[in-house]
Design an enzyme around this catalytic site. Structure first.
Site, mmCIF file in Angstrom:
data_model
loop_
_atom_site.group_PDB
_atom_site.id
_atom_site.type_symbol
_atom_site.label_atom_id
_atom_site.label_comp_id
_atom_site.label_asym_id
_atom_site.label_seq_id
_atom_site.Cartn_x
_atom_site.Cartn_y
_atom_site.Cartn_z
ATOM 1 N N ASN A 66 -4.986 9.058 1.484
ATOM 2 C CA ASN A 66 -5.338 8.445 2.766
ATOM 3 C C ASN A 66 -5.879 9.457 3.768
ATOM 4 O OD1 ASN A 66 -5.018 5.746 2.360
ATOM 5 N ND2 ASN A 66 -3.270 5.499 3.731
ATOM 6 N N ASP A 107 0.829 -1.209 0.000
ATOM 7 C CA ASP A 107 0.000 0.000 0.000
ATOM 8 C C ASP A 107 0.861 1.256 0.000
ATOM 9 O OD1 ASP A 107 -2.146 -1.649 0.006
ATOM 10 O OD2 ASP A 107 -2.689 -1.349 2.109
#
Length: 521
Positions: A298, A209
């Site tokens: 994010n 990620d």
């Protein structure tokens, strides 16, 4: 470049979106001047010149009846957008609640169809991002590049500039092994990416990620579809297995694909200069200077940094004070970021396609300060209070850390530049949280038969066999036919009953009438 399937002639709506965001000079127009979807369709039917089939956005089989208010084609969608934003004017008043509701429903249906639209890729320039610190991944990159040169002769592959001249990567050996005469391996760096917005047609990441977040940090404007192979410690964003790239890549490159348009947040940091007195009005005026702008995938994190004092942060929504956060910090997260820092701080899991923003406090001073989800249409501002005992520090996806003085603030709003990831299958998010977080995984009830005596064990086995005989025939999937009312349900039951009776009669006739069957309705 990648294009929407069956819509190669579709006009770009970037200008429309940009004008909608420019709200400072917006002019209110009454909603009554806007037409409903029924009016739009009526006009389309009356026109003798019909829309070209090559620009139809939603296939006919995807359209329901008139009463369901579905958007039929791209012309309806364009008309809807024009109503919402005409020459920079924004709809801020409505005289007809019916038209307002109809327009809102139409926009929701348009959004749903956009998320379900498949993209036809025409890949010419492919960028590969590798976690180059891992030596084994360099060799995997070499293997992938060699396969692309052999099987995709029209694709130019771009790898990170640090691999240029690398003995482990060995570009010259790749050319020799793949028998490629053209120089189709090129190199990229951050400056090259920044100067070539919209140049790449697809991105492949080899890592976890963190590698995907790195792609978001270097692509601060338009992002091509991102295909992520899971080669890291976490896999919320990487849902493809590298072992299967020889089977998966041809399907992706040669067919239409579905992408998840993951929402990003546009964050702007403003430095507040000391106030000055306006000689004309006598008011104190302070100039706020834009010092940084980032698109994040994010979260935005604002915390107390090295200070021993808790942060004192004012949180505004559409210029209204929502709360004053007295905590170690606060997290403003996207749905994609809901599985990261926000989750560790007690925030909720949010499905990636949900348009919302998570506001999660970090160790708040009051236990009643719980996480909250705000609509993505809200403009959020976080300001360091003038009464704060210390400064605060901000980080954008864990990078570019900057100190905020008293009076400084950060504005947060949904970004016009989404982050598209290639979808492996429709339930990939649920599977990723089940795999990585053991979401809703529980141990089944154990049997206690080992504690029984021999006599009762034999009796238990006998009773269990009888119970299995009782439920024999209950196994297998059941096809559910959904009825919208009682009459329709009764009609469907009668039809299935008649069909079953006919099948049994045909079976008896096929056996020569030897068997006699009792029919029960």
């Amino acid at each position: 470049m990648g294009s929407l399937s069956n819509s190669s002639n579709m006009d770009s709506i970037d200008d429309t979106l940009e004008s909608e965001r420019s709200s400072s000079n917006s002019v209110s127009i009454p909603m009554s001047q806007c037409r409903s979807l029924q009016d739009i369709r009526r006009d389309n039917r009356e026109n003798t010149v019909k829309s070209d089939s090559s620009i139809r956005f939603f296939p006919d089989q995807h359209v329901l009846d008139e009463g369901n208010e579905r958007i039929r084609n791209i012309n309806d969608a364009k008309e809807m957008i024009k109503q919402l934003n005409i020459g920079g004017k924004r709809l801020t008043s409505a005289k007809s609640q019916l038209k307002l509701s109809s327009t809102a429903y139409g926009v929701r249906m348009l959004s749903k169809d956009i998320f379900n639209t498949k993209v036809e890729l025409q890949v010419e320039n492919l960028l590969i991002v590798t976690k180059s610190q891992d030596r084994s991944l360099v060799y995997l990159t070499r293997e992938l590049v060699e396969w692309l040169l052999i099987n995709s002769p029209d694709i130019t592959v771009y790898v990170e500039k640090i691999l240029q001249g690398s003995e482990q990567f060995g570009a010259e050996d790749i050319y020799k092994d793949s028998r490629c005469k053209e120089q189709r391996i090129k190199y990229w760096d951050k400056e090259f990416v920044a100067q070539h917005d919209g140049f790449f047609d697809m991105i492949i990441t080899l890592g976890g990620d963190g590698t995907v977040l790195f792609v978001s940090s270097i692509f601060q404007r338009h992002v091509p579809p991102v295909l992520s192979f899971s080669l890291g410690s976490l896999g919320f964003l990487a849902n493809y297995q590298f072992e299967r790239f020889r089977e998966d890549l041809p399907k992706i490159l040669d067919n239409k694909i579905k992408t998840n348009l993951r929402m990003r947040l546009e964050c702007k940091v403003y430095r507040c200069h000391p106030p000055m007195v306006d000689s004309r009005t006598g008011e104190k005026v302070a100039v706020a200077e834009l010092v940084m702008q980032r698109q994040i995938l994010n979260e935005l994190t604002i915390d107390r940094g090295p200070s021993p004092f808790i942060s004192n942060l004012e949180v505004y929504g559409d210029n209204s004070l929502l709360t004053v956060a007295q905590a170690d910090g606060i997290i403003i997260a996207t749905p994609t970021g809901s599985t990261a820092y926000s989750l560790s701080a007690g925030g909720p899991l949010v499905y990636p396609s949900v348009n919302a923003v998570c506001v999660t406090p970090i160790c708040p001073h009051t236990l009643s300060f719980r996480p909250i989800m705000l609509p993505d249409s809200m403009n959020i501002k976080i300001r360091v209070s003038q009464g704060s005992r210390a400064t605060a520090w901000a980080a954008f996806d864990g990078k570019d850390r900057i100190e905020l003085q008293k009076g400084d603030y950060i504005t947060v709003q949904s970004s016009p530049y989404a982050f598209p990831t290639v979808e492996s299958h429709s339930t990939e998010f649920i599977e990723s949280i089940s795999r990585s977080l053991n979401w809703n995984v529980r141990r089944e009830q154990k049997s206690f038969t080992h504690m029984l005596s021999r006599k009762n064990q034999e009796k238990y086995v006998t009773d269990k066999e009888g119970e299995d005989d009782l439920h024999e025939g209950d196994h297998g999937e059941v096809v559910v036919l959904q009825a919208e009312d009682k009459d329709q349900a009764q009609k469907m039951i009668e039809e299935r009953t008649l069909a079953e009776q006919k099948a049994e009669k045909d079976s008896v006739c096929a056996n020569g009438g030897a068997a006699k069957t009792n029919f029960t309705v």
